[in-house]
Scaffold this active site. Structure first.
Site, PDB file in Angstrom:
ATOM      1  N   LYS A 141      37.054   3.678  10.133  1.00  0.00           N
ATOM      2  CA  LYS A 141      36.220   3.714   8.497  1.00  0.00           C
ATOM      3  C   LYS A 141      37.306   3.766   6.652  1.00  0.00           C
ATOM      4  CE  LYS A 141      31.542   2.979   7.962  1.00  0.00           C
ATOM      5  NZ  LYS A 141      30.389   2.578   9.019  1.00  0.00           N
ATOM      6  N   ASP A 157      29.724  -1.772   5.051  1.00  0.00           N
ATOM      7  CA  ASP A 157      29.308  -0.592   5.350  1.00  0.00           C
ATOM      8  C   ASP A 157      27.915  -0.320   3.922  1.00  0.00           C
ATOM      9  OD1 ASP A 157      28.437   2.351   6.890  1.00  0.00           O
ATOM     10  OD2 ASP A 157      28.159   3.034   5.086  1.00  0.00           O
TER      11      ASP A 157
END
Ligand code: NDP
Ligand code: 2IT
Length: 450
Positions: free
Chosen positions: A123, A163
């Site tokens: 991430k 995201d």
């Protein structure tokens, strides 16, 4: 023993609250797995799992339209690549810090393991706030961000995606700079636009998947989404396509939100209204409160920081789809949901429910699909985008949607099987954590101490 690991995480990085929360939940679920498999302890598998393979942190200086210089922080957490290249989104939001990205990367490792596709977990992102920035400012920011990130990623190494705050526009600017720096055209990012390597259904996938997962859960109780009233939070990518798919299933959606407040539309958000929301949010980049100017029958309620609960979760409904951000459902919200008749919760967002709220859901016996299972449709179609890129072909809408449905079906079944095997039938949280964990740690052990 598993609680000792949480203590290690806390003492090493005392300020990473969200990371501790994510680790704590997984450790709780996998206790019986450790009891049955002493080899995992011997291999120090937990100690290895909570330590990222690599953390990259860098300066992102950029210039605004007035010529003023700003400095943001960029990150990429390469958490675990035991089953495939690091894979996971980029988040641009002012709240982003190392602890939040480590929680997201940790969750991603197990989520990706559930998808049936060969993807490790990672991430990244930045504390940059895209709100109120011009397209040119966003472009300059993305270009500088990629100037550092490009040396760490690659189609077989680490494949970022979107995201919160990172959608098709940002992926385009990021890809453009990667292509220039690396002098290659490869599937290094997913969520690309269709004309240049994107996959059909990727924008829809997280929301669609979350509804498919809810539908699977409801089937276990001979129920369906038909005619059910649903609460949806957020109004971004995940929320928008959750509404679309709920309409396909003939459900009624009555709420949407953003960080300033929420709308309640008693008549239901229909196709025309959700098309309006998409234009409002994706093109005009406006606020959800504008919805009530267009549709005066709806009511807007601004966030009230003095309240101990979120009123969005306090309406009569059957199902809830939290699709905004982490910890958006606290214990009081969880109790309100149950009090108002909600019997199915499918988490489109990552970790939207605080641990005490999740306990309340489980104790009440409602259907509760945790994010790492319920929202895995997004990264699954990212995996399918990678496959299409490496084969240099593109599948039809129907083909990708069919595969997405099959994957969500398989994740649902896997969760139930793992939960039952370890003595907690119907507990999707335990099932998701256990199944993801076993796949990753078995792969780590196969590959030796690296
Ligand atoms: P978007 O940026 O498209 O939308 C985010 C939405 O959530 C916006 O409405 C935003 O409101 C709201 N929001 C963000 N932060 C907060 C906050 N702190 N408090 C209240 N509301 C907030 O992001 P996505 O829809 O892509 O992501 C939503 C969630 O889904 C996240 O948890 C993400 O990690 C998760 N997710 C996303 C996937 C994807 O494929 N995109 C895949 C799997 C999970 P505002 O406009 O005011 O900021
Ligand atoms: O949380 C997530 O799964 C995502 N943001 C999507 C990740 C991806 O690589 O598509």
């Amino acid at each position: 023993m598993s609680q000792d690991i949480l203590q290690i995480a806390k003492s090493k990085d005392p300020y990473e609250r969200e990371f501790h929360q994510a680790v704590g939940e997984v450790m709780e679920s996998i206790r019986p797995v450790l009891d049955r498999n002493p080899q995992y302890r011997k291999a120090k598998i937990l100690e290895r799992l909570i330590e990222p393979d690599r953390v990259i942190m860098f300066r992102v200086p950029w210039m605004d339209d007035q010529g003023e210089i700003h400095v943001n922080r960029g990150f990429r957490i390469e958490m675990n690549n035991a089953i495939g290249p690091y894979k996971g989104g980029l988040r641009f939001h002012p709240s982003v810090n190392l602890g939040i990205l480590k929680f997201l990367a940790f969750e991603q490792v197990f989520k990706n393991a559930l998808t049936t596709l060969p993807m490790g977990g990672g991430k990244g992102g930045s504390d940059f706030d895209p709100k109120g920035k011009s397209d040119n400012e966003v472009m300059r920011f993305c270009q500088t961000f990629m100037c550092e990130l490009f040396r760490h990623i690659g189609p077989d190494t680490d494949v970022p995606a979107g995201d919160i705050g990172v959608g098709a526009r940002e992926i385009g600017y990021l890809f453009g700079m990667y292509k220039k720096l690396a002098n290659e055209f490869t599937g290094v990012l997913t969520g690309k636009s269709l004309n240049w390597g994107g996959s059909l259904i990727r924008p829809e996938a997280t929301g669609y998947g979350s509804v498919y997962f809810a539908s699977e859960m409801m089937t276990t109780r001979n129920k369906s989404l038909d005619g059910k009233t649903c609460l949806v939070s957020g109004s971004g990518n995940v929320a928008q396509f959750t509404v679309d798919k709920l309409l396909d299933f003939k459900a009624k959606v009555v709420t949407l939100s953003d960080s300033s407040g929420y709308i309640y539309d008693e008549e239901g958000i229909d196709r025309k209204k959700i098309a309006y929301v998409k234009k409002l949010k994706n093109i005009r980049r406006g606020r959800i409160k504008e919805y009530v100017q267009e549709y005066p029958s709806a009511v807007y309620t601004a966030v009230d920081p003095s309240l101990s609960y979120n009123p969005l979760w306090n309406h009569k409904a059957d199902c809830a789809f939290p699709s905004a951000t982490q910890n958006e459902i606290n214990e009081e919200d969880a109790r309100n949901l149950i009090k108002n008749g909600v019997f199915a919760v499918s988490e489109g967002a990552n970790m939207p429910t605080v641990p005490g709220g999740a306990d309340i859901f489980r104790e009440s016996g409602i259907l509760y699909g945790p994010g790492k299972a319920a929202n895995a449709g997004g990264v699954s179609v990212s995996g399918l985008e990678m496959t299409q890129n490496s084969m240099r072909i593109s599948w039809t809408r129907e083909e990708v949607d069919q595969r997405l449905k099959m994957i969500m079906h398989s994740i649902h079944r896997t969760c139930l099987e793992a939960a039952a095997e370890y003595g907690t039938p119907g507990n999707y949280v335990n099932g998701a954590n256990i199944a993801g964990f076993v796949k990753v740690v078995e792969s780590m052990i196969d590959q030796g101490l690296v």
